[in-house]
Scaffold this motif. Structure first.
Motif, short mmCIF file in Angstrom:
data_model
loop_
_atom_site.label_atom_id
_atom_site.label_comp_id
_atom_site.label_asym_id
_atom_site.label_seq_id
_atom_site.Cartn_x
_atom_site.Cartn_y
_atom_site.Cartn_z
N GLU A 33 -12.15 -37.31 -22.21
CA GLU A 33 -12.40 -38.56 -21.19
C GLU A 33 -13.40 -38.15 -20.27
O GLU A 33 -14.48 -39.15 -19.95
CB GLU A 33 -11.34 -39.25 -20.66
N SER A 34 -13.42 -37.32 -19.26
CA SER A 34 -14.13 -36.88 -18.09
C SER A 34 -15.23 -36.02 -18.44
O SER A 34 -16.21 -35.88 -17.65
CB SER A 34 -13.14 -36.43 -17.31
N GLY A 35 -15.07 -35.14 -19.47
CA GLY A 35 -15.92 -34.03 -19.69
C GLY A 35 -15.74 -32.89 -18.93
O GLY A 35 -16.67 -31.90 -18.95
N ALA A 36 -14.59 -33.00 -18.17
CA ALA A 36 -14.48 -31.51 -17.11
C ALA A 36 -13.93 -30.43 -18.11
O ALA A 36 -13.09 -30.57 -19.01
CB ALA A 36 -13.40 -32.13 -16.11
N LEU A 37 -14.29 -29.30 -17.76
CA LEU A 37 -13.92 -28.20 -18.45
C LEU A 37 -12.45 -27.80 -17.79
O LEU A 37 -12.33 -27.92 -16.63
CB LEU A 37 -14.94 -26.96 -17.92
N LEU A 38 -11.80 -27.29 -18.93
CA LEU A 38 -10.29 -27.00 -18.31
C LEU A 38 -9.97 -25.71 -18.39
O LEU A 38 -9.33 -25.03 -17.38
CB LEU A 38 -9.31 -28.00 -19.38
N ASP A 39 -10.05 -24.91 -19.60
CA ASP A 39 -9.50 -23.47 -19.83
C ASP A 39 -10.54 -22.73 -20.48
O ASP A 39 -11.46 -23.31 -21.55
CB ASP A 39 -8.41 -23.65 -20.42
N LEU A 40 -10.56 -21.36 -20.17
CA LEU A 40 -11.25 -20.37 -21.21
C LEU A 40 -10.21 -19.96 -21.96
O LEU A 40 -9.17 -19.77 -21.76
CB LEU A 40 -11.69 -19.31 -20.41
N VAL A 41 -10.57 -20.16 -23.17
CA VAL A 41 -9.47 -19.45 -24.36
C VAL A 41 -10.07 -18.12 -24.70
O VAL A 41 -11.22 -18.03 -25.11
CB VAL A 41 -9.55 -20.16 -25.62
N ASP A 57 0.00 -20.03 -29.56
CA ASP A 57 0.70 -19.57 -30.64
C ASP A 57 -0.03 -18.43 -31.45
O ASP A 57 0.68 -17.54 -31.88
CB ASP A 57 1.20 -20.65 -31.59
N ASP A 58 -1.48 -18.27 -31.23
CA ASP A 58 -2.22 -17.43 -31.95
C ASP A 58 -2.29 -16.12 -31.23
O ASP A 58 -3.29 -15.50 -31.15
CB ASP A 58 -3.43 -17.80 -32.71
N ASP A 59 -1.83 -16.10 -29.97
CA ASP A 59 -1.81 -14.99 -28.91
C ASP A 59 -2.95 -15.17 -28.20
O ASP A 59 -3.35 -14.06 -27.41
CB ASP A 59 -1.62 -13.92 -29.50
N ARG A 60 -3.73 -16.10 -27.94
CA ARG A 60 -5.12 -16.17 -27.37
C ARG A 60 -4.41 -16.53 -25.64
O ARG A 60 -3.67 -17.17 -25.49
CB ARG A 60 -6.33 -17.05 -27.74
N LEU A 61 -5.29 -16.03 -25.02
CA LEU A 61 -4.86 -16.24 -23.33
C LEU A 61 -5.73 -17.56 -23.00
O LEU A 61 -6.82 -17.78 -23.47
CB LEU A 61 -5.43 -15.26 -22.39
N TRP A 62 -4.99 -18.37 -22.28
CA TRP A 62 -5.53 -19.82 -21.48
C TRP A 62 -5.76 -19.53 -20.21
O TRP A 62 -4.66 -19.35 -19.50
CB TRP A 62 -4.70 -20.94 -21.85
N VAL A 63 -6.96 -19.62 -19.72
CA VAL A 63 -7.15 -19.10 -18.22
C VAL A 63 -8.02 -20.36 -17.63
O VAL A 63 -9.02 -20.79 -18.22
CB VAL A 63 -8.21 -17.89 -18.10
N PRO A 64 -7.24 -21.02 -16.61
CA PRO A 64 -7.76 -22.20 -16.16
C PRO A 64 -9.41 -22.01 -15.42
O PRO A 64 -9.43 -20.89 -14.85
CB PRO A 64 -6.88 -22.62 -15.14
N VAL A 65 -10.26 -22.79 -15.52
CA VAL A 65 -11.61 -22.69 -15.20
C VAL A 65 -12.01 -22.46 -13.58
O VAL A 65 -12.70 -21.95 -13.05
CB VAL A 65 -12.54 -23.66 -15.82
N ASP A 66 -10.87 -22.94 -12.95
CA ASP A 66 -10.77 -22.75 -11.67
C ASP A 66 -10.76 -21.21 -11.06
O ASP A 66 -10.81 -21.06 -9.88
CB ASP A 66 -9.77 -23.84 -10.95
N ARG A 67 -10.39 -20.57 -12.00
CA ARG A 67 -10.16 -19.02 -11.59
C ARG A 67 -11.62 -18.20 -11.80
O ARG A 67 -11.59 -17.04 -11.44
CB ARG A 67 -9.14 -18.22 -12.53
N ILE A 68 -12.59 -19.04 -12.52
CA ILE A 68 -13.84 -18.33 -12.67
C ILE A 68 -14.64 -17.98 -11.33
O ILE A 68 -14.52 -18.93 -10.32
CB ILE A 68 -14.67 -19.27 -13.31
#
Length: 81
Positions: A33-41, A57-68
């Protein structure tokens, strides 16, 4: 800040400010809806910090973009909140 295209991010190494290697960027999630980036997978590498973020579930890491911190040859993220 200069523009960065999504196509240029795929496969970049994701590294913490403390030097720990998280893995390589798989994709980025966004709010439709907003186009805002949420997470790095991130596809985790050997020795990737287990408690760094949520894992899918497939063991990938989800890192919030505010940590960049910065994006250049690699993506630097704050290692802890």
């Amino acid at each position: 800040m200069s523009e960065i295209f999504a196509r240029d991010l795929g496969g970049k190494r994701v590294v913490g400010t403390d030097g720990k290697i998280f893995g390589r960027l798989h994709t980025v999630t966004m709010d439709p809806e907003s186009g805002a980036l949420l997470d790095l997978v991130v596809e985790p590498g050997d020795g990737s910090p287990r408690s760094a973020s949520e894992r899918s579930d497939d063991d990938r890491l989800w890192v919030p973009v505010d940590r960049i911190e910065t994006v250049k040859d690699q993506i630097i993220i704050r290692s802890s909140r």
